[in-house]
Motif scaffolding. Structure first.
Motif, PDB file in Angstrom:
ATOM      1  N   ARG A  14       2.237   1.999  -3.357  1.00  0.00           N
ATOM      2  CA  ARG A  14       1.247   2.543  -4.292  1.00  0.00           C
ATOM      3  C   ARG A  14       1.028   4.036  -4.090  1.00  0.00           C
ATOM      4  O   ARG A  14       0.784   4.763  -5.051  1.00  0.00           O
ATOM      5  CB  ARG A  14      -0.090   1.806  -4.106  1.00  0.00           C
ATOM      6  CG  ARG A  14      -0.052   0.346  -4.539  1.00  0.00           C
ATOM      7  CD  ARG A  14      -1.342  -0.364  -4.199  1.00  0.00           C
ATOM      8  NE  ARG A  14      -1.174  -1.811  -4.247  1.00  0.00           N
ATOM      9  CZ  ARG A  14      -2.087  -2.673  -3.831  1.00  0.00           C
ATOM     10  NH1 ARG A  14      -3.236  -2.225  -3.345  1.00  0.00           N
ATOM     11  NH2 ARG A  14      -1.850  -3.965  -3.912  1.00  0.00           N
ATOM     12  N   LYS A  64      -6.303   5.337   2.055  1.00  0.00           N
ATOM     13  CA  LYS A  64      -5.685   4.265   1.287  1.00  0.00           C
ATOM     14  C   LYS A  64      -4.823   3.377   2.177  1.00  0.00           C
ATOM     15  O   LYS A  64      -4.804   2.154   2.016  1.00  0.00           O
ATOM     16  CB  LYS A  64      -4.855   4.852   0.161  1.00  0.00           C
ATOM     17  CG  LYS A  64      -5.685   5.582  -0.895  1.00  0.00           C
ATOM     18  CD  LYS A  64      -4.818   6.222  -1.952  1.00  0.00           C
ATOM     19  CE  LYS A  64      -5.651   6.963  -2.992  1.00  0.00           C
ATOM     20  NZ  LYS A  64      -4.800   7.635  -4.008  1.00  0.00           N
ATOM     21  N   ARG A  74       0.836  -1.208   0.000  1.00  0.00           N
ATOM     22  CA  ARG A  74       0.000   0.000   0.000  1.00  0.00           C
ATOM     23  C   ARG A  74       0.867   1.253   0.000  1.00  0.00           C
ATOM     24  O   ARG A  74       0.567   2.227  -0.698  1.00  0.00           O
ATOM     25  CB  ARG A  74      -0.900   0.001   1.223  1.00  0.00           C
ATOM     26  CG  ARG A  74      -1.900  -1.157   1.283  1.00  0.00           C
ATOM     27  CD  ARG A  74      -3.068  -0.915   0.387  1.00  0.00           C
ATOM     28  NE  ARG A  74      -3.982  -2.057   0.389  1.00  0.00           N
ATOM     29  CZ  ARG A  74      -5.103  -2.104  -0.316  1.00  0.00           C
ATOM     30  NH1 ARG A  74      -5.438  -1.066  -1.067  1.00  0.00           N
ATOM     31  NH2 ARG A  74      -5.866  -3.180  -0.290  1.00  0.00           N
ATOM     32  N   ALA A 116      -4.826  -1.378   4.545  1.00  0.00           N
ATOM     33  CA  ALA A 116      -3.851  -2.404   4.926  1.00  0.00           C
ATOM     34  C   ALA A 116      -4.125  -2.965   6.316  1.00  0.00           C
ATOM     35  O   ALA A 116      -3.490  -3.949   6.707  1.00  0.00           O
ATOM     36  CB  ALA A 116      -2.430  -1.829   4.869  1.00  0.00           C
TER      37      ALA A 116
END
Length: 400
Positions: free
Chosen positions: A216, A250, A213, A254
């Motif tokens: 990204r 975002k 994550r 996770a």
């Protein structure tokens, strides 16, 4: 040609083997000389590092002769070629460069070996042997580098866990910063601590998910799985632009099921303990707000934290709610208190205060400007109510 015990001979005559054994040092020296001539980066290595490569090459040359005598010992002999190498070899010679060295050494041996052959059969056997031996050496090099990478990865993971644990506990700045710098973290970067539940009971799987994550979104992270708790420190700003604001959302993907609490963004890693302590306090109190967003900022949980007995949350409510409204005057304070007591009914509030409803609306807008909380919003109304209550309690105890 006799058969040696312990393994299969490679079809090379005893005379050629003896000549090769005596010439192993010369072959190693010629190989290193070719490395210095053909590989520009090799010539820039310090003398002690080039000497280490020479030692490996000499061991490999001697191992080639033994390998020709007994191919069953190939794995042990090729591994021995790297056993005497310094542990830091993989730090100053990359795997790509090591492959270049093996390829060049194989080429040099191919050029030199025909001189030691007694006939065409020897020449063919030596050529085939060096190609096979070069392949074994390449695999041994890859195995050596993989082992070194695993060892560094395990050490980095332990060091990272120490850094995150130091942030949570508020360790001394110097030790924390030096360890973080060893991991490549910029100590001057902004830092935000997120705390929640890990997605799995398998720590490596959790680490992989968090790092995926982070890759990204393009942000460095420090993380540690502490029992049933996952702590992630995210570098860089998390407020301002739309991308920064969406970053925490975002990263929260996770985490496992349950709430994820984010502490305030601090200016540097030296202040990250404050972000961690706020996030931990919020995590303990977030159960009091069933519909809390995910992730939720610790500052949005001040009412629940105050009810849970967090003195820091009480102080923040006094500073940001009670004191500003008290400083705004009795009119503002009585308006917001009356509005909350009337259940948020505008007309009832105006009737109680003997003013027009538009006057109440104006005053409520002023309350929003002063505190950042809109009394007409149910959640903000709860924050204001508890903030005023905490303020009265603090005043009664002489704390304000």
């Amino acid at each position: 040609m006799s058969t040696k015990r312990g393994g299969e001979r490679q079809g090379v005559s005893d005379r050629a083997l003896r000549d090769l054994e005596r010439a192993s040092g010369h072959l190693a020296s010629v190989t290193v000389a070719a490395m210095e001539e053909r590989l520009t980066w090799f010539g820039r290595l310090p003398a002690d590092q080039r000497a280490s490569v020479l030692l490996i090459t000499q061991t490999g040359a001697a191992g080639f002769v033994n390998w020709l005598r007994d191919s069953d010992q190939a794995l042990k002999l090729t591994t021995d070629a790297f056993r005497g190498a310094p542990r830091e070899l993989s730090r100053w010679v990359s795997l790509r460069q090591a492959v270049e060295l093996v390829r060049l050494a194989t080429e040099v041996f191919e050029e030199q070996l025909p001189a030691y052959a007694t006939d065409n059969r020897d020449r063919a056997a030596l050529t085939e042997g060096i190609l096979r031996y070069g392949r074994e050496i390449a695999f041994a090099a890859a195995n050596s580098y993989a082992a070194a990478a695993e060892a560094r990865g395990a050490w980095d993971a332990r060091l990272e866990a120490l850094v995150v644990d130091g942030i949570v506990r508020g360790d001394a700045e110097e030790s924390l910063l030096s360890r973080a710098a060893a991991l490549g973290w910029d100590p001057a970067a902004n830092a935000t601590v997120l705390i929640g539940n890990p997605r799995s009971d398998d720590p490596p799987a959790v680490v992989f998910e968090v790092r995926s994550r982070a890759a990204r979104v393009g942000r460095p992270v420090l993380l540690s799985v502490q029992g049933s708790r996952l702590v992630v420190v995210v570098a860089g700003p998390t407020t301002g632009s739309v991308e920064d604001t969406e970053l925490l959302g975002k990263m929260s993907a996770a985490f496992g099921d349950g709430p994820v609490v984010a502490g305030p963004t601090v200016d540097s890693l030296t202040e990250a303990h404050y972000s961690a302590s706020e996030a931990l306090s919020g995590l303990r109190a977030v159960v009091g707000w069933p519909n809390a967003p995910r992730p939720v900022r610790a500052a949005e949980l001040l009412p629940e934290r105050a009810l849970a007995g967090d003195p820091q949350a009480e102080w923040l409510l006094v500073e940001h709610i009670a004191k500003p409204l008290d400083a705004a005057g009795e009119t503002m304070l009585s308006t917001v208190e009356t509005y909350l007591e009337c259940g948020g009914v505008l007309e009832s509030c105006a009737k109680t205060l003997f003013v027009h409803t538009n006057t109440v609306r104006y005053r409520l807008r002023r309350v929003t400007d002063i505190t950042g909380h809109n009394p007409t919003d149910p959640r903000d109304a709860q924050v204001l109510r508890i903030g005023l209550c905490v303020g009265r309690l603090a005043r009664s105890r002489g704390l304000w």
